[in-house]
Design a protein around this motif. Structure first.
Motif, PDB file in Angstrom:
ATOM      1  N   GLU A 122      13.875  -6.165  11.897  1.00 11.21           N
ATOM      2  CA  GLU A 122      12.676  -6.858  11.448  1.00 11.21           C
ATOM      3  C   GLU A 122      12.090  -6.237  10.180  1.00 11.21           C
ATOM      4  N   VAL A 123      11.726  -7.105   9.263  1.00 13.67           N
ATOM      5  CA  VAL A 123      11.052  -6.700   8.030  1.00 13.67           C
ATOM      6  C   VAL A 123       9.886  -7.664   7.827  1.00 13.67           C
ATOM      7  N   ALA A 124       8.681  -7.141   7.722  1.00 12.92           N
ATOM      8  CA  ALA A 124       7.500  -7.988   7.578  1.00 12.92           C
ATOM      9  C   ALA A 124       7.416  -8.614   6.186  1.00 12.92           C
ATOM     10  N   ALA A 169      18.571   3.783   5.702  1.00 10.20           N
ATOM     11  CA  ALA A 169      18.430   3.930   4.251  1.00 10.20           C
ATOM     12  C   ALA A 169      18.000   2.602   3.636  1.00 10.20           C
ATOM     13  N   VAL A 170      18.542   1.515   4.167  1.00 10.35           N
ATOM     14  CA  VAL A 170      18.179   0.185   3.675  1.00 10.35           C
ATOM     15  C   VAL A 170      16.711  -0.101   4.005  1.00 10.35           C
ATOM     16  N   GLN A 171      16.314   0.215   5.242  1.00 11.06           N
ATOM     17  CA  GLN A 171      14.927  -0.020   5.655  1.00 11.06           C
ATOM     18  C   GLN A 171      13.943   0.785   4.798  1.00 11.06           C
ATOM     19  N   LYS A 172      14.316   2.006   4.460  1.00  8.84           N
ATOM     20  CA  LYS A 172      13.444   2.833   3.640  1.00  8.84           C
ATOM     21  C   LYS A 172      13.278   2.237   2.244  1.00  8.84           C
ATOM     22  N   ALA A 173      14.371   1.714   1.702  1.00  7.30           N
ATOM     23  CA  ALA A 173      14.320   1.105   0.364  1.00  7.30           C
ATOM     24  C   ALA A 173      13.420  -0.123   0.380  1.00  7.30           C
ATOM     25  N   VAL A 174      13.495  -0.887   1.462  1.00  9.82           N
ATOM     26  CA  VAL A 174      12.666  -2.088   1.585  1.00  9.82           C
ATOM     27  C   VAL A 174      11.193  -1.695   1.740  1.00  9.82           C
ATOM     28  N   ALA A 175      10.924  -0.645   2.515  1.00  7.53           N
ATOM     29  CA  ALA A 175       9.551  -0.170   2.695  1.00  7.53           C
ATOM     30  C   ALA A 175       8.971   0.323   1.375  1.00  7.53           C
ATOM     31  N   ASN A 176       9.825   0.898   0.551  1.00  3.98           N
ATOM     32  CA  ASN A 176       9.365   1.430  -0.741  1.00  3.98           C
ATOM     33  C   ASN A 176       8.828   0.344  -1.672  1.00  3.98           C
ATOM     34  N   VAL A 177       9.290  -0.919  -1.453  1.00  2.50           N
ATOM     35  CA  VAL A 177       8.804  -2.003  -2.320  1.00  2.50           C
ATOM     36  C   VAL A 177       7.652  -2.764  -1.666  1.00  2.50           C
ATOM     37  N   GLU A 182      11.174  -1.900  10.907  1.00  4.18           N
ATOM     38  CA  GLU A 182      11.164  -1.298  12.234  1.00  4.18           C
ATOM     39  C   GLU A 182      11.127   0.228  12.164  1.00  4.18           C
ATOM     40  N   ALA A 183      11.760   0.797  11.157  1.00  3.16           N
ATOM     41  CA  ALA A 183      11.875   2.256  11.074  1.00  3.16           C
ATOM     42  C   ALA A 183      10.872   2.903  10.119  1.00  3.16           C
ATOM     43  N   PHE A 184      10.419   2.148   9.108  1.00  4.06           N
ATOM     44  CA  PHE A 184       9.519   2.719   8.105  1.00  4.06           C
ATOM     45  C   PHE A 184       8.390   1.750   7.756  1.00  4.06           C
ATOM     46  N   LYS A 185       7.201   2.308   7.525  1.00  2.00           N
ATOM     47  CA  LYS A 185       6.077   1.499   7.058  1.00  2.00           C
ATOM     48  C   LYS A 185       5.891   1.725   5.561  1.00  2.00           C
ATOM     49  N   ALA A 186       5.554   0.657   4.871  1.00  2.50           N
ATOM     50  CA  ALA A 186       5.289   0.780   3.442  1.00  2.50           C
ATOM     51  C   ALA A 186       4.001   1.574   3.253  1.00  2.50           C
ATOM     52  N   THR A 187       3.900   2.268   2.147  1.00  2.00           N
ATOM     53  CA  THR A 187       2.661   3.001   1.868  1.00  2.00           C
ATOM     54  C   THR A 187       1.552   1.994   1.582  1.00  2.00           C
ATOM     55  N   ASP A 188       0.327   2.421   1.754  1.00  2.00           N
ATOM     56  CA  ASP A 188      -0.807   1.534   1.488  1.00  2.00           C
ATOM     57  C   ASP A 188      -0.807   1.079   0.034  1.00  2.00           C
ATOM     58  N   GLU A 189      -0.393   1.976  -0.854  1.00  6.81           N
ATOM     59  CA  GLU A 189      -0.358   1.646  -2.280  1.00  6.81           C
ATOM     60  C   GLU A 189       0.679   0.574  -2.571  1.00  6.81           C
ATOM     61  N   ALA A 190       1.881   0.708  -1.948  1.00  6.24           N
ATOM     62  CA  ALA A 190       2.947  -0.271  -2.158  1.00  6.24           C
ATOM     63  C   ALA A 190       2.527  -1.632  -1.611  1.00  6.24           C
ATOM     64  N   TYR A 191       1.868  -1.629  -0.454  1.00  4.54           N
ATOM     65  CA  TYR A 191       1.394  -2.878   0.144  1.00  4.54           C
ATOM     66  C   TYR A 191       0.325  -3.517  -0.736  1.00  4.54           C
ATOM     67  N   LYS A 192      -0.561  -2.703  -1.266  1.00  2.80           N
ATOM     68  CA  LYS A 192      -1.656  -3.193  -2.109  1.00  2.80           C
ATOM     69  C   LYS A 192      -1.124  -3.866  -3.365  1.00  2.80           C
ATOM     70  N   ASN A 193       0.013  -3.386  -3.867  1.00  2.00           N
ATOM     71  CA  ASN A 193       0.586  -3.914  -5.104  1.00  2.00           C
ATOM     72  C   ASN A 193       1.313  -5.243  -4.920  1.00  2.00           C
ATOM     73  N   TYR A 200       1.276  -9.784   4.193  1.00  7.23           N
ATOM     74  CA  TYR A 200       1.611 -10.062   5.586  1.00  7.23           C
ATOM     75  C   TYR A 200       0.718  -9.206   6.521  1.00  7.23           C
ATOM     76  N   GLU A 201       0.798  -9.503   7.814  1.00  3.41           N
ATOM     77  CA  GLU A 201       0.073  -8.697   8.808  1.00  3.41           C
ATOM     78  C   GLU A 201       0.867  -7.430   9.050  1.00  3.41           C
ATOM     79  N   ARG A 202       0.276  -6.273   8.814  1.00  2.21           N
ATOM     80  CA  ARG A 202       0.975  -4.993   8.907  1.00  2.21           C
ATOM     81  C   ARG A 202       1.547  -4.769  10.311  1.00  2.21           C
ATOM     82  N   MET A 203       2.747  -4.156  10.349  1.00  4.44           N
ATOM     83  CA  MET A 203       3.394  -3.869  11.618  1.00  4.44           C
ATOM     84  C   MET A 203       2.792  -2.591  12.219  1.00  4.44           C
ATOM     85  N   GLU A 204       2.762  -2.547  13.529  1.00  3.25           N
ATOM     86  CA  GLU A 204       2.211  -1.363  14.222  1.00  3.25           C
ATOM     87  C   GLU A 204       3.199  -0.211  14.150  1.00  3.25           C
TER      88      GLU A 204
END
Length: 204
Positions: A122-124, A169-177, A182-193, A200-204
């Protein structure tokens, strides 16, 4: 007589057209699913003039036609297969002039370790813009041959060479943008951008 003449002319043109085509048959090791076949097909679609591409996963057989003037070598075919992370066991080409060439790779009886894996997680996200961003990030990882994110389900399916990368590694790259996985959350800054329509609604 006129009808016979026209028939002969048509036959000659048909023969010439057929004579301009080289037909390839490649036995490939490592094909395990439709995603694998799609990745291999995409690699060969880069050849100008290629046609009639067909892949039989069960038989591990790739067939296609190329214009004779391209003079595509069996070595080039094997290299293209290898770049797509598979192994060309045997390549056969029937040249337009009637000549038949074959090239042996690794023995068909040699056991090879499958390195291609397909994972879904899953990717939000929210929209088509998210889809492009997510897939671009995933495909930017070395070893990833295919990535497809579904807007309806928020599921990303990736096919990759497990010797080069991993699902995490793929999930981390996706979170970075900017997209939670499922494995990593994007940073607040990345989400804000992210663009407004991508919030989207942030994942828990």
């Amino acid at each position: 007589m006129k009808s016979l003449f026209v028939t002969v002319i048509i036959a000659l043109f048909t023969t010439v057209g057929q004579a301009q085509t080289d037909k390839f048959e490649v036995h490939v090791n490592g094909l395990g699913c439709p995603y694998c076949a799609s990745g291999l097909e995409d690699a060969f679609k880069k050849f100008d003039g290629i046609s009639d591409i067909k892949i039989d996963i069960q038989k591990g057989l790739l067939t296609f036609s190329m214009p004779a003037e391209a003079n595509l070598s069996t070595e080039k075919v094997a290299t293209t297969v290898e770049k797509a992370s598979y192994t060309a066991v045997k390549t056969k080409v029937e040249r337009a002039n009637g000549k038949v060439e074959t090239s042996e790779g690794k023995s068909a009886g040699t056991k090879t370790t499958a390195t291609m894996e397909t994972k879904t997680f899953e990717v939000a996200g929210e929209c088509g813009m998210c889809k492009k961003r997510i897939e671009t990030a995933a495909k930017g990882i070395s070893g990833v041959s295919k990535a497809s994110w579904k807007v309806e389900s928020d599921m990303l399916t990736v096919t990759f060479n497990s010797k080069e990368t991993s699902a995490k590694a793929v999930q981390k790259a996706v979170a970075n943008v900017g997209h939670d996985t499922e494995a990593f959350k994007a940073t607040d800054e990345a989400y804000k951008n992210l663009h407004a329509c991508c919030k989207y609604e942030r994942m828990e």
